[in-house]
Design an enzyme around this catalytic site. Structure first.
Site, PDB file in Angstrom:
ATOM      1  N   SER A  25      53.524  46.332  40.350  1.00 31.87           N
ATOM      2  CA  SER A  25      54.270  45.127  39.941  1.00 31.87           C
ATOM      3  C   SER A  25      54.430  45.082  38.421  1.00 31.87           C
ATOM      4  CB  SER A  25      53.586  43.862  40.460  1.00 31.87           C
ATOM      5  OG  SER A  25      52.347  43.648  39.803  1.00 31.87           O
ATOM      6  N   LYS A  26      53.414  45.531  37.691  1.00 31.76           N
ATOM      7  CA  LYS A  26      53.517  45.527  36.219  1.00 31.76           C
ATOM      8  C   LYS A  26      54.537  46.568  35.756  1.00 31.76           C
ATOM      9  CE  LYS A  26      51.405  43.431  33.616  1.00 31.76           C
ATOM     10  NZ  LYS A  26      51.642  42.082  33.013  1.00 31.76           N
ATOM     11  N   TYR A  65      49.093  45.882  42.116  1.00 32.13           N
ATOM     12  CA  TYR A  65      49.092  45.269  40.777  1.00 32.13           C
ATOM     13  C   TYR A  65      49.849  46.145  39.785  1.00 32.13           C
ATOM     14  CZ  TYR A  65      47.381  44.400  36.039  1.00 32.13           C
ATOM     15  OH  TYR A  65      47.312  44.200  34.674  1.00 32.13           O
ATOM     16  N   LEU A 107      48.070  27.364  35.929  1.00 30.53           N
ATOM     17  CA  LEU A 107      46.670  27.061  36.275  1.00 30.53           C
ATOM     18  C   LEU A 107      46.348  27.502  37.697  1.00 30.53           C
ATOM     19  CD1 LEU A 107      46.161  23.591  34.517  1.00 30.53           C
ATOM     20  CD2 LEU A 107      45.631  25.880  33.661  1.00 30.53           C
ATOM     21  N   THR A 163      50.271  46.950  30.789  1.00 31.35           N
ATOM     22  CA  THR A 163      48.958  47.576  30.967  1.00 31.35           C
ATOM     23  C   THR A 163      49.079  49.094  31.040  1.00 31.35           C
ATOM     24  OG1 THR A 163      47.235  47.897  32.650  1.00 31.35           O
ATOM     25  CG2 THR A 163      49.304  47.040  33.437  1.00 31.35           C
ATOM     26  N   ASP A 164      47.996  49.770  30.691  1.00 31.21           N
ATOM     27  CA  ASP A 164      47.986  51.237  30.821  1.00 31.21           C
ATOM     28  C   ASP A 164      47.994  51.671  32.286  1.00 31.21           C
ATOM     29  OD1 ASP A 164      45.382  50.499  31.514  1.00 31.21           O
ATOM     30  OD2 ASP A 164      44.397  51.918  30.172  1.00 31.21           O
ATOM     31  N   GLU A 165      47.725  50.715  33.193  1.00 31.43           N
ATOM     32  CA  GLU A 165      47.666  51.087  34.612  1.00 31.43           C
ATOM     33  C   GLU A 165      49.028  51.518  35.149  1.00 31.43           C
ATOM     34  OE1 GLU A 165      45.091  48.667  37.083  1.00 31.43           O
ATOM     35  OE2 GLU A 165      43.963  48.010  35.334  1.00 31.43           O
ATOM     36  N   ALA A 222      50.409  36.396  34.708  1.00 27.00           N
ATOM     37  CA  ALA A 222      50.437  37.422  35.747  1.00 27.00           C
ATOM     38  C   ALA A 222      49.280  37.202  36.708  1.00 27.00           C
ATOM     39  CB  ALA A 222      50.302  38.816  35.125  1.00 27.00           C
TER      40      ALA A 222
HETATM   41  P1  NAD Z   1      44.111  36.382  33.696  1.00 27.14           P
HETATM   42  O1  NAD Z   1      44.183  36.571  35.179  1.00 27.14           O
HETATM   43  O2  NAD Z   1      42.818  36.042  33.050  1.00 27.14           O
HETATM   44  O3  NAD Z   1      45.150  35.234  33.267  1.00 27.14           O
HETATM   45  C1  NAD Z   1      46.428  35.126  33.830  1.00 27.14           C
HETATM   46  C2  NAD Z   1      46.945  33.727  33.516  1.00 27.14           C
HETATM   47  O4  NAD Z   1      48.291  33.628  34.052  1.00 27.14           O
HETATM   48  C3  NAD Z   1      46.127  32.604  34.172  1.00 27.14           C
HETATM   49  O5  NAD Z   1      45.885  31.589  33.228  1.00 27.14           O
HETATM   50  C4  NAD Z   1      47.036  32.097  35.296  1.00 27.14           C
HETATM   51  O6  NAD Z   1      46.864  30.713  35.572  1.00 27.14           O
HETATM   52  C5  NAD Z   1      48.414  32.376  34.713  1.00 27.14           C
HETATM   53  N1  NAD Z   1      49.438  32.521  35.755  1.00 27.14           N
HETATM   54  C6  NAD Z   1      49.360  33.249  36.895  1.00 27.14           C
HETATM   55  N2  NAD Z   1      50.491  33.090  37.611  1.00 27.14           N
HETATM   56  C7  NAD Z   1      51.299  32.264  36.893  1.00 27.14           C
HETATM   57  C8  NAD Z   1      52.600  31.744  37.110  1.00 27.14           C
HETATM   58  N3  NAD Z   1      53.293  32.037  38.219  1.00 27.14           N
HETATM   59  N4  NAD Z   1      53.138  30.927  36.166  1.00 27.14           N
HETATM   60  C9  NAD Z   1      52.426  30.622  35.043  1.00 27.14           C
HETATM   61  N5  NAD Z   1      51.190  31.067  34.800  1.00 27.14           N
HETATM   62  C10 NAD Z   1      50.637  31.891  35.716  1.00 27.14           C
HETATM   63  O7  NAD Z   1      44.737  37.712  33.081  1.00 27.14           O
HETATM   64  P2  NAD Z   1      44.397  38.476  31.718  1.00 27.14           P
HETATM   65  O8  NAD Z   1      43.310  39.436  31.959  1.00 27.14           O
HETATM   66  O9  NAD Z   1      44.307  37.484  30.620  1.00 27.14           O
HETATM   67  O10 NAD Z   1      45.732  39.332  31.539  1.00 27.14           O
HETATM   68  C11 NAD Z   1      46.850  38.782  30.845  1.00 27.14           C
HETATM   69  C12 NAD Z   1      47.967  39.810  30.839  1.00 27.14           C
HETATM   70  O11 NAD Z   1      47.517  41.003  30.210  1.00 27.14           O
HETATM   71  C13 NAD Z   1      48.439  40.220  32.227  1.00 27.14           C
HETATM   72  O12 NAD Z   1      49.841  40.339  32.202  1.00 27.14           O
HETATM   73  C14 NAD Z   1      47.777  41.561  32.458  1.00 27.14           C
HETATM   74  O13 NAD Z   1      48.570  42.364  33.310  1.00 27.14           O
HETATM   75  C15 NAD Z   1      47.731  42.121  31.058  1.00 27.14           C
HETATM   76  N6  NAD Z   1      46.642  43.073  30.770  1.00 27.14           N
HETATM   77  C16 NAD Z   1      45.345  42.763  31.076  1.00 27.14           C
HETATM   78  C17 NAD Z   1      44.330  43.659  30.736  1.00 27.14           C
HETATM   79  C18 NAD Z   1      42.871  43.328  31.026  1.00 27.14           C
HETATM   80  O14 NAD Z   1      42.010  44.173  30.797  1.00 27.14           O
HETATM   81  N7  NAD Z   1      42.528  42.129  31.453  1.00 27.14           N
HETATM   82  C19 NAD Z   1      44.635  44.861  30.121  1.00 27.14           C
HETATM   83  C20 NAD Z   1      45.975  45.150  29.822  1.00 27.14           C
HETATM   84  C21 NAD Z   1      46.957  44.237  30.143  1.00 27.14           C
HETATM   85  P1  TYD Z   2      38.226  45.757  36.845  1.00 24.32           P
HETATM   86  O1  TYD Z   2      37.457  44.940  35.862  1.00 24.32           O
HETATM   87  O2  TYD Z   2      38.645  45.127  38.130  1.00 24.32           O
HETATM   88  O3  TYD Z   2      39.490  46.343  36.041  1.00 24.32           O
HETATM   89  P2  TYD Z   2      40.581  47.460  36.490  1.00 24.32           P
HETATM   90  O4  TYD Z   2      40.430  47.758  37.918  1.00 24.32           O
HETATM   91  O5  TYD Z   2      41.872  46.756  36.199  1.00 24.32           O
HETATM   92  O6  TYD Z   2      40.325  48.631  35.610  1.00 24.32           O
HETATM   93  O7  TYD Z   2      37.379  47.044  37.204  1.00 24.32           O
HETATM   94  C1  TYD Z   2      36.952  47.948  36.195  1.00 24.32           C
HETATM   95  C2  TYD Z   2      36.245  49.089  36.885  1.00 24.32           C
HETATM   96  O8  TYD Z   2      35.046  48.590  37.494  1.00 24.32           O
HETATM   97  C3  TYD Z   2      37.053  49.729  38.013  1.00 24.32           C
HETATM   98  O9  TYD Z   2      36.843  51.127  38.013  1.00 24.32           O
HETATM   99  C4  TYD Z   2      36.480  49.118  39.269  1.00 24.32           C
HETATM  100  C5  TYD Z   2      35.026  48.866  38.897  1.00 24.32           C
HETATM  101  N1  TYD Z   2      34.400  47.705  39.589  1.00 24.32           N
HETATM  102  C6  TYD Z   2      33.188  47.868  40.286  1.00 24.32           C
HETATM  103  O10 TYD Z   2      32.620  48.968  40.342  1.00 24.32           O
HETATM  104  N2  TYD Z   2      32.655  46.773  40.908  1.00 24.32           N
HETATM  105  C7  TYD Z   2      33.250  45.547  40.900  1.00 24.32           C
HETATM  106  O11 TYD Z   2      32.710  44.587  41.517  1.00 24.32           O
HETATM  107  C8  TYD Z   2      34.468  45.395  40.152  1.00 24.32           C
HETATM  108  C9  TYD Z   2      35.154  44.055  40.084  1.00 24.32           C
HETATM  109  C10 TYD Z   2      35.005  46.496  39.511  1.00 24.32           C
END
Ligand code: NAD
Ligand code: TYD
Length: 340
Positions: A156-157, A153, A35, A125-127, A83
Site C-alpha cells: 500500500s505504501k 502494508y 484518531l 518507508t524503505d519497506e 497511515a
Molecule cells: P502511527 O501508526 O504511529 O501513526 C499513524 C497516525 O495516522 C495515527 O495518529 C492515526 O490516527 C493516523 N491515521 C490513520 N488513519 C488515518 C486516516 N484515515 N485519516 C487521518 N489520520 C489517520 O505511524 P508512524 O509510525 O508514526 O508512521 C507515520 C508514517 O511514517 C507512516 O506513513 C509510515 O508508513 C511511515 N514510516 C514509519 C516508519 C516507522 O518506523 N514507524 C518508518 C518509515 C516510514
Molecule cells: P516492527 O516494529 O513491527 O517493524 P517492521 O515490521 O515494520 O520492521 O518489527 C520490527 C522487527 O521485529 C520485525 O523483524 C518483526 C520483529 N518483531 C518480533 O520479533 N516480535 C514482535 O512482537 C514484533 C511486533 C516484531
C-alpha cells in the site's frame, strides 16, 4: 507558512510537530488526524491550545473533510504521515491499509492540486524495496532499487508513492517523497518491536520474538527522521525521492537482549514464537543522496538513542498505560494468545 501535518497524533507525526514548532516558531502547524487506535490526543498535550497550532479530527479518506481543511487553512505545504502502519495488522486485515494509505493519499493529492499547494511531501518507508539477503552485507537500498514489496502494508505504501509521482508527472504537483528505515523513540505505539518489548519487560511478561530473532532492521532515532523531512521541505528537489537511514543495522534478538539488560530483567522472559508470514529478512538504507544533496546526517547514536527511548517508557508509564485500550488488549490477545 502553514504546514498541514496529517497523522500528527501518531508516533513520527507528533515528533515532527514538536520539531517544527521548536525549530520554526513562525510556522503554523495544522494537524489532521482521525484518531484511530494508533492516534493519541494525549501525545499532543504539550502543544494543544498553543498559538500557531491547530488540531482537527478528520479522516484523510473524506473528500468533504479535506476540502474543508484546505479551504480554511490554505496550507503552503502538506506532510502526509497519516497511515495504517503496522505490518502484522496488514496481514490480518489488508483492506483498511489500501483505503487509508492509497485512497487517503489520493484524496489529499487532489485537494493539494485544487488549492495550488506549493509542496506535497509523502512520508514513505524503505519497506517499499522489499528485503535484502542476510549474506550480502554489501547490498543496500538506493533510490533506484526496484519496488518489490512483501506485505499488504508495504504494497500500500509503494502504491501511494507511485500515485504521488504520477500526480507530479501528470499534473505538475510539486511533490517529494522520503523513504525512511525503522524509527524508534518516544511516543511509538507499543505494538512495534522496541516499545512492545520494553513495556512487556517492565511488566514481567513474555517478549515474543518472531522466528529466531535473526531478522535485521536499520534503526534511526525519530528526531533524525524529522530533521531529514524538514530539510527536504526546505531544500529538496521537486519530484525526487530521498532515502533516509543511518547505517545502523541490528538483529531483533540483539535489540531485545539490550532492552532486557538495560532494565535488569532476565533473558528467560524471551519467548520465540511463530514467525511473521512473508517476514522481510533485512532492511538497509543507502543515505548517500540525502547526505550529498542536502547535507543530512544522523545525529543520535543508537547506543544513546535506545537508552533515551527505554528510559522514556519507564518514565512515561501513564502515557502507555492509558493508550493500552480495550482495542489494543483484544488485538494483543488475538496475536499473542495472552491477556495484558
Ligand atoms: P502511527 O501508526 O504511529 O501513526 C499513524 C497516525 O495516522 C495515527 O495518529 C492515526 O490516527 C493516523 N491515521 C490513520 N488513519 C488515518 C486516516 N484515515 N485519516 C487521518 N489520520 C489517520 O505511524 P508512524 O509510525 O508514526 O508512521 C507515520 C508514517 O511514517 C507512516 O506513513 C509510515 O508508513 C511511515 N514510516 C514509519 C516508519 C516507522 O518506523 N514507524 C518508518 C518509515 C516510514
Ligand atoms: P516492527 O516494529 O513491527 O517493524 P517492521 O515490521 O515494520 O520492521 O518489527 C520490527 C522487527 O521485529 C520485525 O523483524 C518483526 C520483529 N518483531 C518480533 O520479533 N516480535 C514482535 O512482537 C514484533 C511486533 C516484531
Amino acid at each position: 507558512m502553514t504546514v498541514l501535518v496529517t497523522g500528527g497524533a501518531g508516533f513520527i507525526g507528533s515528533n515532527f510537530i514538536f520539531h517544527m514548532l521548536q525549530e520554526h516558531p513562525d510556522c503554523r502547524i495544522v494537524c489532521v488526524d482521525a484518531l484511530t487506535y494508533a492516534g493519541n490526543l494525549s501525545t499532543l498535550d504539550s502543544v494543544m491550545g498553543r498559538d500557531g497550532f491547530r488540531f482537527i479530527k478528520a479522516d484523510i479518506r473524506s473528500k468533504e473533510a479535506m476540502e474543508k481543511v484546505f479551504s480554511e487553512e490554505k496550507p503552503d505545504a502538506v506532510v502526509n504521515f497519516a497511515a495504517e502502519s503496522h505490518v502484522d495488522r496488514s496481514i490480518e486485515n489488508p483492506s483498511i491499509f489500501l483505503e487509508t494509505n492509497i485512497i487517503g493519499t489520493q484524496v489529499l493529492l487532489d485537494a493539494a492540486l485544487r488549492h495550488g499547494t506549493a509542496r506535497f511531501h509523502q512520508v514513505s518507508t524503505d519497506e517499499v524495496y522489499g528485503d535484502l539477503p542476510f549474506d550480502r552485507p554489501d547490498l543496500l537500498f538506493t533510490e533506484d532499487t526496484p519496488l518489490h514489496t512483501s506485505s499488504p502494508y508495504s504494497a500500500s505504501k509503494a502504491s501511494a508513492d507511485l500515485v504521488v509521482l504520477a500526480y507530479h508527472r501528470t499534473y505538475g504537483l510539486p511533490a517529494t517523497i522520503s523513504r525512511c528505515s525503522n524509527n524508534y523513540g518516544p511516543y511509538q505505539f507499543p505494538e512495534k518491536l522496541i516499545p512492545l518489548m520494553t513495556i512487556n519487560a517492565l511488566s514481567d511478561r513474555h517478549l515474543p520474538v518472531y522466528g529466531e530473532g535473526l531478522n535485521v532492521r536499520d534503526w534511526l532515532y525519530v528526531e533524525d527522521h524529522c530533521k531529514a523531512i524538514d530539510l527536504i521541505l526546505q531544500k529538496g528537489r521537486i519530484g525526487e525521492v530521498y532515502n533516509v537511514g543511518g547505517h545502523n543495522e541490528m538483529r531483533n534478538i540483539d535489540i531485545v537482549l539490550l532492552i532486557l539488560s538495560h532494565l535488569g530483567k532476565p533473558e528467560s522472559l524471551i519467548e520465540f514464537v511463530q514467525d511473521r508470514k512473508g517476514h522481510d529478512r533485512r532492511y538497509a538504507i543507502d543515505p548517500t543522496k540525502i547526505h550529498d544533496e542536502l547535507g543530512w546526517l544522523p545525529e543520535t547514536r543508537f547506543a544513546d538513542g535506545i537508552v533515551k527511548t527505554i528510559d522514556w517508557y519507564v518514565e512515561n508509564r501513564r502515557w502507555w498505560q492509558e493508550i493500552i485500550s480495550g482495542e489494543y488488549r483484544s488485538y494483543y490477545r488475538h496475536r499473542y494468545g495472552e491477556t495484558i
